[in-house]
Design a protein around this motif. Structure first.
Motif, PDB file in Angstrom:
ATOM      1  N   LYS A  25       0.840  -1.207   0.000  1.00  0.00           N
ATOM      2  CA  LYS A  25       0.000   0.000   0.000  1.00  0.00           C
ATOM      3  C   LYS A  25       0.870   1.251   0.000  1.00  0.00           C
ATOM      4  O   LYS A  25       0.578   2.227  -0.696  1.00  0.00           O
ATOM      5  CB  LYS A  25      -0.916   0.022   1.229  1.00  0.00           C
ATOM      6  N   ARG A  29       0.764   4.123  -2.883  1.00  0.00           N
ATOM      7  CA  ARG A  29       0.360   5.499  -2.588  1.00  0.00           C
ATOM      8  C   ARG A  29       1.472   6.512  -2.851  1.00  0.00           C
ATOM      9  O   ARG A  29       1.234   7.603  -3.352  1.00  0.00           O
ATOM     10  CB  ARG A  29      -0.118   5.575  -1.132  1.00  0.00           C
ATOM     11  N   GLU A 180      -7.204  -1.212   6.648  1.00  0.00           N
ATOM     12  CA  GLU A 180      -7.408   0.196   6.245  1.00  0.00           C
ATOM     13  C   GLU A 180      -7.083   1.145   7.396  1.00  0.00           C
ATOM     14  O   GLU A 180      -6.525   2.211   7.181  1.00  0.00           O
ATOM     15  CB  GLU A 180      -8.850   0.435   5.765  1.00  0.00           C
ATOM     16  N   PHE A 183      -3.369   1.351   7.706  1.00  0.00           N
ATOM     17  CA  PHE A 183      -2.765   2.139   6.631  1.00  0.00           C
ATOM     18  C   PHE A 183      -3.039   3.631   6.794  1.00  0.00           C
ATOM     19  O   PHE A 183      -2.196   4.467   6.448  1.00  0.00           O
ATOM     20  CB  PHE A 183      -3.214   1.670   5.243  1.00  0.00           C
TER      21      PHE A 183
END
Ligand code: UP5
Ligand code: MG
Length: 195
Positions: A25, A29, A180, A183
């Motif tokens: 992730k 990103r 989530e 993160f």
């Protein structure tokens, strides 16, 4: 003028803490290059174990859930990093495993810009690894190796985290939560500390 060197983020945590999940992730990103040290070693061992004595020994070590020799690990990381052309950043999954490795990385490669520690309860780690073992079957996702990995992690982590804390380089996050949520904390931390 030469480009500034890429930012280097190390992500550490127990087996099953979500290092791989979160590093991917981060890479996505921030446009960072992703390096998984465990994967690097596993690929190399599968490729070389039948033809090379050193790697056949390392294959045994890893399959038992023990740590590969430090110098081999650093050499592999160095080679991998040198092949990365231009990058804003590099996120390294699952390294270092102990203070010796941390010292050697700094000595031979660089001082990391940030270390993220994904803190998880033992119960959660086991639960996630058991689930993954049923779905995927990594060679070291067997009960005995899982125990070794957990034990080694417990032994080495407190001194390692303390070492990075003393240098003001580490952030500890609660990684027991949903992917989530974890993160979200990671990206807030990176936004604050790196940019
Ligand atoms: N999952 C992830 N996050 C979740 C969440 N928040 N909620 C619910 N589920 C979550 O995640 C594990 C599982 O949990 C997955 O199924 C995932 O979907 C789910 P993952 O992201 O894979 O966790 P990770 O921390 O990457 O777990 P992994 O098993 O890869 O950790 P290890 O530390 O055991 O593995 P690694 O590949 O880093 O190292 C393997 C071996 O290589 C070591 O044991 C050692 O032998 C060797 N090694 C060295 O010798 N030296 C090194 O420097 C590095 C490795
Ligand atoms: Mg992993």
């Amino acid at each position: 003028p030469s480009r500034p060197r890429p930012k280097v983020i190390l992500v550490i945590g127990g087996p099953g803490s979500g290092k791989g999940t979160q590093c991917l992730k981060i890479a996505e990103r921030y446009g960072f290059q992703y390096v998984s040290v465990g994967e690097l070693l596993r690929k190399k061992m599968i490729h070389n174990a039948t033809s090379n004595r050193k790697w056949s020994l390392i294959a045994k070590i890893i399959t038992n859930g023990e740590l590969a020799p430090q110098e081999t690990t650093i050499t592999e990381i160095k080679q991998k990093i040198m092949k990365i052309p231009d990058a804003n950043g590099i996120v390294i999954d699952g390294f270092p495993r102990d203070v010796g490795q941390a010292l050697s990385f700094e000595d031979q490669i660089c001082t990391p810009d940030l270390v993220v520690f994904l803190a998880c309860t033992n119960h959660r780690l086991k639960e996630r690894l058991q689930k993954r073992a049923e779905q995927q079957g990594r060679p070291d996702d067997n009960p005995k190796a899982i125990d070794r990995r957990l034990t080694n992690f417990k032994q080495n982590t407190i001194p390692l985290v303390k070492y990075f804390q003393e240098r003001g380089l580490i952030v500890t996050l609660d990684a027991d939560r949903d992917e989530e949520e974890v993160f979200c904390d990671i990206s807030m931390t990176l936004d604050n500390k790196l940019f």
